[in-house]
Design a protein around this motif. Structure first.
Motif, PDB file in Angstrom:
ATOM      1  N   THR A  72     -30.395 -52.144   3.503  1.00  0.00           N
ATOM      2  CA  THR A  72     -31.326 -50.681   3.681  1.00  0.00           C
ATOM      3  C   THR A  72     -32.204 -50.830   4.583  1.00  0.00           C
ATOM      4  O   THR A  72     -32.549 -50.063   5.463  1.00  0.00           O
ATOM      5  CB  THR A  72     -31.978 -50.315   2.002  1.00  0.00           C
ATOM      6  OG1 THR A  72     -31.055 -50.375   1.273  1.00  0.00           O
ATOM      7  CG2 THR A  72     -32.837 -49.115   2.322  1.00  0.00           C
ATOM      8  N   VAL A  73     -33.087 -52.020   4.700  1.00  0.00           N
ATOM      9  CA  VAL A  73     -34.114 -52.467   5.647  1.00  0.00           C
ATOM     10  C   VAL A  73     -33.454 -52.394   7.150  1.00  0.00           C
ATOM     11  O   VAL A  73     -34.259 -51.897   7.959  1.00  0.00           O
ATOM     12  CB  VAL A  73     -34.880 -53.743   5.247  1.00  0.00           C
ATOM     13  CG1 VAL A  73     -35.797 -54.171   6.366  1.00  0.00           C
ATOM     14  CG2 VAL A  73     -35.510 -53.523   3.755  1.00  0.00           C
ATOM     15  N   LEU A  74     -32.363 -52.931   6.925  1.00  0.00           N
ATOM     16  CA  LEU A  74     -31.638 -53.190   8.230  1.00  0.00           C
ATOM     17  C   LEU A  74     -31.166 -51.761   8.856  1.00  0.00           C
ATOM     18  O   LEU A  74     -31.520 -51.748  10.151  1.00  0.00           O
ATOM     19  CB  LEU A  74     -30.216 -54.104   8.168  1.00  0.00           C
ATOM     20  CG  LEU A  74     -29.518 -54.265   9.211  1.00  0.00           C
ATOM     21  CD1 LEU A  74     -29.998 -55.773   9.937  1.00  0.00           C
ATOM     22  CD2 LEU A  74     -27.947 -54.513   8.955  1.00  0.00           C
ATOM     23  N   ALA A  75     -30.627 -50.986   8.116  1.00  0.00           N
ATOM     24  CA  ALA A  75     -30.221 -49.611   8.579  1.00  0.00           C
ATOM     25  C   ALA A  75     -31.673 -48.848   8.922  1.00  0.00           C
ATOM     26  O   ALA A  75     -31.473 -48.360  10.132  1.00  0.00           O
ATOM     27  CB  ALA A  75     -29.604 -48.919   7.232  1.00  0.00           C
ATOM     28  N   LEU A  76     -32.792 -48.993   8.057  1.00  0.00           N
ATOM     29  CA  LEU A  76     -33.853 -48.397   8.460  1.00  0.00           C
ATOM     30  C   LEU A  76     -34.523 -48.748   9.949  1.00  0.00           C
ATOM     31  O   LEU A  76     -34.865 -48.000  10.683  1.00  0.00           O
ATOM     32  CB  LEU A  76     -35.020 -48.630   7.446  1.00  0.00           C
ATOM     33  CG  LEU A  76     -35.997 -47.664   7.264  1.00  0.00           C
ATOM     34  CD1 LEU A  76     -35.515 -46.151   6.861  1.00  0.00           C
ATOM     35  CD2 LEU A  76     -37.221 -48.145   6.317  1.00  0.00           C
ATOM     36  N   GLY A  77     -34.408 -50.087  10.244  1.00  0.00           N
ATOM     37  CA  GLY A  77     -34.749 -50.805  11.517  1.00  0.00           C
ATOM     38  C   GLY A  77     -33.945 -50.393  12.375  1.00  0.00           C
ATOM     39  O   GLY A  77     -34.650 -49.876  13.586  1.00  0.00           O
ATOM     40  N   ALA A  78     -32.685 -50.101  12.218  1.00  0.00           N
ATOM     41  CA  ALA A  78     -31.962 -49.791  13.449  1.00  0.00           C
ATOM     42  C   ALA A  78     -32.150 -48.010  13.783  1.00  0.00           C
ATOM     43  O   ALA A  78     -32.284 -47.974  14.970  1.00  0.00           O
ATOM     44  CB  ALA A  78     -30.303 -49.869  12.998  1.00  0.00           C
ATOM     45  N   VAL A  79     -32.425 -47.421  12.864  1.00  0.00           N
ATOM     46  CA  VAL A  79     -32.596 -46.098  13.040  1.00  0.00           C
ATOM     47  C   VAL A  79     -34.011 -45.956  13.725  1.00  0.00           C
ATOM     48  O   VAL A  79     -34.291 -45.382  14.767  1.00  0.00           O
ATOM     49  CB  VAL A  79     -32.626 -45.420  11.787  1.00  0.00           C
ATOM     50  CG1 VAL A  79     -33.395 -43.680  11.904  1.00  0.00           C
ATOM     51  CG2 VAL A  79     -31.528 -45.322  11.118  1.00  0.00           C
ATOM     52  N   ILE A  80     -34.987 -46.686  13.301  1.00  0.00           N
ATOM     53  CA  ILE A  80     -36.538 -46.705  14.089  1.00  0.00           C
ATOM     54  C   ILE A  80     -36.250 -47.245  15.546  1.00  0.00           C
ATOM     55  O   ILE A  80     -36.614 -46.470  16.527  1.00  0.00           O
ATOM     56  CB  ILE A  80     -37.281 -47.650  13.452  1.00  0.00           C
ATOM     57  CG1 ILE A  80     -37.705 -46.935  11.984  1.00  0.00           C
ATOM     58  CG2 ILE A  80     -38.723 -47.771  14.297  1.00  0.00           C
ATOM     59  CD1 ILE A  80     -38.439 -47.988  11.151  1.00  0.00           C
ATOM     60  N   LEU A  81     -35.595 -48.266  16.032  1.00  0.00           N
ATOM     61  CA  LEU A  81     -35.335 -48.672  17.192  1.00  0.00           C
ATOM     62  C   LEU A  81     -34.367 -47.595  17.975  1.00  0.00           C
ATOM     63  O   LEU A  81     -34.937 -47.453  19.123  1.00  0.00           O
ATOM     64  CB  LEU A  81     -34.430 -49.972  17.253  1.00  0.00           C
ATOM     65  CG  LEU A  81     -35.108 -51.554  16.529  1.00  0.00           C
ATOM     66  CD1 LEU A  81     -34.154 -52.478  16.396  1.00  0.00           C
ATOM     67  CD2 LEU A  81     -35.995 -51.629  17.493  1.00  0.00           C
ATOM     68  N   LEU A  82     -33.396 -47.182  17.276  1.00  0.00           N
ATOM     69  CA  LEU A  82     -32.768 -46.093  18.276  1.00  0.00           C
ATOM     70  C   LEU A  82     -33.814 -44.922  18.628  1.00  0.00           C
ATOM     71  O   LEU A  82     -33.681 -44.481  19.772  1.00  0.00           O
ATOM     72  CB  LEU A  82     -31.636 -45.462  17.433  1.00  0.00           C
ATOM     73  CG  LEU A  82     -30.580 -44.708  17.954  1.00  0.00           C
ATOM     74  CD1 LEU A  82     -29.749 -45.269  19.172  1.00  0.00           C
ATOM     75  CD2 LEU A  82     -29.988 -43.902  17.040  1.00  0.00           C
ATOM     76  N   VAL A  83     -34.354 -44.433  17.527  1.00  0.00           N
ATOM     77  CA  VAL A  83     -35.399 -43.603  18.118  1.00  0.00           C
ATOM     78  C   VAL A  83     -36.262 -43.636  18.889  1.00  0.00           C
ATOM     79  O   VAL A  83     -36.657 -43.039  20.003  1.00  0.00           O
ATOM     80  CB  VAL A  83     -36.150 -42.777  16.657  1.00  0.00           C
ATOM     81  CG1 VAL A  83     -37.254 -41.751  16.825  1.00  0.00           C
ATOM     82  CG2 VAL A  83     -35.063 -42.182  15.874  1.00  0.00           C
ATOM     83  N   SER A  84     -36.836 -44.765  18.873  1.00  0.00           N
ATOM     84  CA  SER A  84     -37.988 -45.500  19.613  1.00  0.00           C
ATOM     85  C   SER A  84     -37.444 -45.429  21.046  1.00  0.00           C
ATOM     86  O   SER A  84     -38.117 -45.057  22.086  1.00  0.00           O
ATOM     87  CB  SER A  84     -38.625 -46.812  19.112  1.00  0.00           C
ATOM     88  OG  SER A  84     -39.427 -47.291  20.046  1.00  0.00           O
TER      89      SER A  84
END
Lengths: 147, 184
Positions: free
Chosen positions: A116-128
């Motif tokens: 879950t944390v990995l997926a959340l991190g990936a989403v934040i990075l992508l948006v950023s």
């Protein structure tokens, strides 16, 4: 120079004026030195471009034109089918993976949290990254400058 | 001989043979128009092929009451504009300005070939410095030898506009050419 004269000058250079307009323009020409200078400039240009024509391609390229186009069409269709299949499989795999992860009691809670944390991190990075690229593109003062 | 409209109607019903016939009829025109607009043979070839693909894909949007060529021309022109915008962003891909593969000299006399080659190089450079709209009108009139009526139909503009656009385009081309000669 008036709009009419500009249009007539172009038409005169290309022999597109009807007889009456041509005669009227020639009369104007005989009285207007500026017009004569422009006419001379345009005639020189016409003469220069008259000795040129656009390059052509070798005959074999034209002979294979349709085949090459047909291959592109075929490949385009192939890519569409491939992409639809790949997207379908990807979503199915993702669905299965998430179902397995969250509904299977044998998966350790630590793994569930980590994914879950990995997926959340990936989403934040992508948006950023996307936001940064978009901002940079919108504010790039030199984007129209030829490099 | 099938008309363009008849062929397009066949294409609308999925007939690939009709597309083949239409492509065969217009491939060279498409290539030459694109070449005039983008100044690069390879890209002009690709644009002409992409334009043919668009005809196939968008055949259903074609209005059968209208002539085919202006519609086809708009496809080529839009593709060329997109390509030029991309080129101005990357600009690493050079146009064929110096290798004489863009504009050729119609000369069999070796004596004046050198002078004509030099002139051709200036014209090539000057053409590529023109705005898209100016290059378009010069290309159609000077190098496609189209009449004003044909250009007006193709671009869907009044004949008077063709004349005034030609006037301004020639003025700009002459100015650019003059500056080249002055630099010599």
């Amino acid at each position: 120079m008036s709009k009419d004269k500009r249009e007539m000058l172009a038409g005169y250079v290309d022999g597109e004026l009807p007889e009456n307009e041509r005669l009227a323009f020639e009369k104007e020409l005989s009285e207007n030195e500026e017009l004569r200078a422009e006419l001379e400039e345009f005639m020189t240009l016409k003469e220069m471009t008259g000795i040129m024509s656009y390059a052509d391609l070798p005959d074999e390229v034209w002979e294979n034109y349709w085949q090459s186009l047909y291959k592109k069409m075929e490949r385009g269709f192939g890519w569409i089918l491939f992409s639809i299949g790949a997207i379908g499989l990807l979503f199915y795999g993702l669905f299965q993976f998430i179902s397995e992860l969250f509904y299977n009691p044998s998966v350790p809670i630590l793994v569930k949290i980590a994914v879950t944390v990995l997926a959340l991190g990936a989403v934040i990075l992508l948006v950023s990254f996307s936001r940064e690229r978009l901002f940079a593109y919108k504010h790039d003062r030199y984007k129209e400058v030829k490099k | 001989m099938c008309t363009d409209r008849a062929l397009i109607m066949d294409i609308q019903s999925g007939d690939k043979k009709a597309l083949g016939m239409l492509v065969d009829k217009h491939k060279k025109t498409a290539f030459r128009i694109a070449l005039g607009l983008v100044g690069n043979k390879d890209d002009a070839y690709d644009i002409s092929q992409e334009a043919c693909l668009r005809v196939y894909r968008s055949a259903n949007t074609y209005d059968n009451s209208q002539p085919f060529m202006p519609w086809f021309y708009r496809i080529i022109s839009n593709l060329s504009k997109t390509w030029l915008a991309k080129r101005s962003r990357r600009e690493n891909k050079m146009v064929d300005v110096d290798d004489a593969s863009f504009l050729l000299i119609d000369s069999t006399n070796p004596e004046d070939t050198m002078v004509k080659k030099e002139t051709a190089a200036y014209v090539r450079n000057a053409l590529l410095k023109l705005d898209y709209e100016d290059r378009e009108i010069i290309t159609l009139q000077h190098f496609r030898n189209m009449s004003y009526d044909e250009i007006a139909d193709l671009l869907d503009i009044p004949k008077g506009t063709v004349m005034s656009r030609l006037y301004y385009a020639r003025k700009k081309l002459a100015t650019i050419m003059r500056s080249y000669y002055e630099q010599r």
